[in-house]
Design a protein around this motif. Sequence first.
Motif, PDB file in Angstrom:
ATOM      1  N   VAL A   6       0.839  -1.198   0.000  1.00 16.46           N
ATOM      2  CA  VAL A   6       0.000   0.000   0.000  1.00 16.46           C
ATOM      3  C   VAL A   6       0.875   1.249   0.000  1.00 16.46           C
ATOM      4  N   ARG A   7       1.912   1.268   0.825  1.00 15.16           N
ATOM      5  CA  ARG A   7       2.825   2.419   0.839  1.00 15.16           C
ATOM      6  C   ARG A   7       3.480   2.621  -0.529  1.00 15.16           C
ATOM      7  N   ARG A   8       3.891   1.538  -1.160  1.00 16.10           N
ATOM      8  CA  ARG A   8       4.542   1.625  -2.478  1.00 16.10           C
ATOM      9  C   ARG A   8       3.586   2.205  -3.513  1.00 16.10           C
ATOM     10  N   VAL A   9       2.339   1.773  -3.498  1.00 20.26           N
ATOM     11  CA  VAL A   9       1.355   2.275  -4.459  1.00 20.26           C
ATOM     12  C   VAL A   9       1.133   3.772  -4.262  1.00 20.26           C
ATOM     13  N   PHE A  10       0.927   4.203  -3.015  1.00 20.58           N
ATOM     14  CA  PHE A  10       0.646   5.619  -2.795  1.00 20.58           C
ATOM     15  C   PHE A  10       1.885   6.494  -2.950  1.00 20.58           C
ATOM     16  N   GLN A  11       3.063   5.962  -2.739  1.00 22.52           N
ATOM     17  CA  GLN A  11       4.284   6.719  -3.052  1.00 22.52           C
ATOM     18  C   GLN A  11       4.346   6.989  -4.552  1.00 22.52           C
ATOM     19  N   ALA A  12       3.959   5.993  -5.340  1.00 23.77           N
ATOM     20  CA  ALA A  12       3.956   6.183  -6.799  1.00 23.77           C
ATOM     21  C   ALA A  12       2.916   7.223  -7.200  1.00 23.77           C
ATOM     22  N   ALA A  29      -4.546  -3.035 -17.721  1.00 23.82           N
ATOM     23  CA  ALA A  29      -5.237  -2.697 -16.470  1.00 23.82           C
ATOM     24  C   ALA A  29      -6.460  -1.818 -16.728  1.00 23.82           C
ATOM     25  N   ARG A  30      -7.408  -1.936 -15.821  1.00 22.92           N
ATOM     26  CA  ARG A  30      -8.622  -1.120 -15.849  1.00 22.92           C
ATOM     27  C   ARG A  30      -8.542  -0.175 -14.650  1.00 22.92           C
ATOM     28  N   PHE A  31      -8.843   1.119 -14.874  1.00 19.76           N
ATOM     29  CA  PHE A  31      -8.710   2.147 -13.845  1.00 19.76           C
ATOM     30  C   PHE A  31      -9.981   2.984 -13.837  1.00 19.76           C
ATOM     31  N   VAL A  32     -10.613   3.097 -12.678  1.00 20.41           N
ATOM     32  CA  VAL A  32     -11.822   3.908 -12.551  1.00 20.41           C
ATOM     33  C   VAL A  32     -11.610   4.891 -11.407  1.00 20.41           C
ATOM     34  N   PHE A  33     -11.728   6.179 -11.710  1.00 22.33           N
ATOM     35  CA  PHE A  33     -11.510   7.231 -10.728  1.00 22.33           C
ATOM     36  C   PHE A  33     -12.843   7.924 -10.476  1.00 22.33           C
ATOM     37  N   GLY A  34     -13.403   7.699  -9.286  1.00 28.30           N
ATOM     38  CA  GLY A  34     -14.679   8.317  -8.938  1.00 28.30           C
ATOM     39  C   GLY A  34     -15.769   7.899  -9.905  1.00 28.30           C
ATOM     40  N   ASN A  35     -16.493   8.883 -10.426  1.00 28.09           N
ATOM     41  CA  ASN A  35     -17.580   8.571 -11.355  1.00 28.09           C
ATOM     42  C   ASN A  35     -17.168   8.743 -12.816  1.00 28.09           C
ATOM     43  N   ALA A  36     -15.858   8.832 -13.070  1.00 24.80           N
ATOM     44  CA  ALA A  36     -15.366   8.951 -14.448  1.00 24.80           C
ATOM     45  C   ALA A  36     -15.485   7.620 -15.188  1.00 24.80           C
ATOM     46  N   GLU A  37     -15.462   7.719 -16.495  1.00 26.54           N
ATOM     47  CA  GLU A  37     -15.491   6.511 -17.321  1.00 26.54           C
ATOM     48  C   GLU A  37     -14.228   5.683 -17.074  1.00 26.54           C
ATOM     49  N   PRO A  38     -14.339   4.360 -17.136  1.00 23.03           N
ATOM     50  CA  PRO A  38     -13.162   3.516 -16.945  1.00 23.03           C
ATOM     51  C   PRO A  38     -12.104   3.790 -18.025  1.00 23.03           C
ATOM     52  N   LEU A  39     -10.858   3.718 -17.618  1.00 25.26           N
ATOM     53  CA  LEU A  39      -9.731   3.809 -18.544  1.00 25.26           C
ATOM     54  C   LEU A  39      -9.105   2.424 -18.595  1.00 25.26           C
ATOM     55  N   VAL A  40      -8.776   1.976 -19.799  1.00 31.19           N
ATOM     56  CA  VAL A  40      -8.218   0.637 -19.948  1.00 31.19           C
ATOM     57  C   VAL A  40      -6.880   0.732 -20.670  1.00 31.19           C
ATOM     58  N   TRP A  97      -7.910  -2.390  -5.231  1.00 30.50           N
ATOM     59  CA  TRP A  97      -7.239  -2.925  -6.413  1.00 30.50           C
ATOM     60  C   TRP A  97      -7.023  -4.420  -6.301  1.00 30.50           C
ATOM     61  N   ARG A  98      -6.880  -5.024  -7.472  1.00 27.91           N
ATOM     62  CA  ARG A  98      -6.659  -6.468  -7.600  1.00 27.91           C
ATOM     63  C   ARG A  98      -5.325  -6.674  -8.292  1.00 27.91           C
ATOM     64  N   THR A  99      -4.545  -7.592  -7.768  1.00 28.21           N
ATOM     65  CA  THR A  99      -3.252  -7.885  -8.376  1.00 28.21           C
ATOM     66  C   THR A  99      -3.242  -9.264  -9.012  1.00 28.21           C
ATOM     67  N   HIS A 100      -2.335  -9.422  -9.971  1.00 30.16           N
ATOM     68  CA  HIS A 100      -2.060 -10.720 -10.582  1.00 30.16           C
ATOM     69  C   HIS A 100      -0.942 -11.398  -9.812  1.00 30.16           C
ATOM     70  N   ASP A 101      -0.603 -12.612 -10.205  1.00 28.05           N
ATOM     71  CA  ASP A 101       0.470 -13.356  -9.550  1.00 28.05           C
ATOM     72  C   ASP A 101       1.803 -12.623  -9.620  1.00 28.05           C
ATOM     73  N   ASP A 102       1.986 -11.777 -10.634  1.00 32.84           N
ATOM     74  CA  ASP A 102       3.237 -11.019 -10.777  1.00 32.84           C
ATOM     75  C   ASP A 102       3.240  -9.743  -9.934  1.00 32.84           C
ATOM     76  N   ASP A 103       2.222  -9.577  -9.089  1.00 31.45           N
ATOM     77  CA  ASP A 103       2.051  -8.417  -8.207  1.00 31.45           C
ATOM     78  C   ASP A 103       1.705  -7.133  -8.940  1.00 31.45           C
ATOM     79  N   LEU A 104       1.459  -7.189 -10.242  1.00 32.22           N
ATOM     80  CA  LEU A 104       1.008  -6.000 -10.968  1.00 32.22           C
ATOM     81  C   LEU A 104      -0.499  -5.853 -10.790  1.00 32.22           C
ATOM     82  N   ILE A 105      -0.958  -4.629 -10.759  1.00 25.82           N
ATOM     83  CA  ILE A 105      -2.371  -4.331 -10.534  1.00 25.82           C
ATOM     84  C   ILE A 105      -3.130  -4.430 -11.854  1.00 25.82           C
ATOM     85  N   SER A 106      -4.213  -5.188 -11.844  1.00 26.69           N
ATOM     86  CA  SER A 106      -5.020  -5.362 -13.056  1.00 26.69           C
ATOM     87  C   SER A 106      -6.310  -4.548 -13.029  1.00 26.69           C
ATOM     88  N   ASP A 107      -6.753  -4.172 -11.855  1.00 29.43           N
ATOM     89  CA  ASP A 107      -7.993  -3.416 -11.716  1.00 29.43           C
ATOM     90  C   ASP A 107      -7.831  -2.477 -10.525  1.00 29.43           C
TER      91      ASP A 107
END
Length: 120
Positions: A6-12, A29-40, A97-107
């Motif tokens: 969590v610290r690493r994500v928010f530092q980024a 990855a899929r990214f949704v910020f508030g009520n904005a349309e999803p970004l993929v 957020w959801r991560t894959h086995d490689d620890d990268l965030i997918s959603d």
Amino acid sequence: MTDDVVRRVFQAVDSFDPDEFVRLLTEDARFVFGNAEPLVGRTAIVAGLRAFFSTIGGLRHRIIRSWQVDADVVAETEVTYRRLDGKDVSVVAVSIWRTHDDDLISDYRIFVDLAPLYAA
């Protein structure tokens, strides 16, 4: 382990550099910020973050608490935004957020009310 992740994500995020943040994401990855349309995809997410960052002078997160269940992380934060007029505004946000086995965030989803940030 969740605290370090969590610290690493928010530092980024707080680096105010979208390219730094998207290094933590899968290519599709899929990214949704508030009520904005999803970004993929990383390219769309970088463009969306650059557009949002152009409306503020900076930001920082204070982690209130976080939870991890399997590949899902939930983080409650207090986010302090620096407005373009130099004033600071703090709001509570929840990121999931959801991560894959490689620890990268997918959603990645952010639940926040930004109305105070843009209020006169």
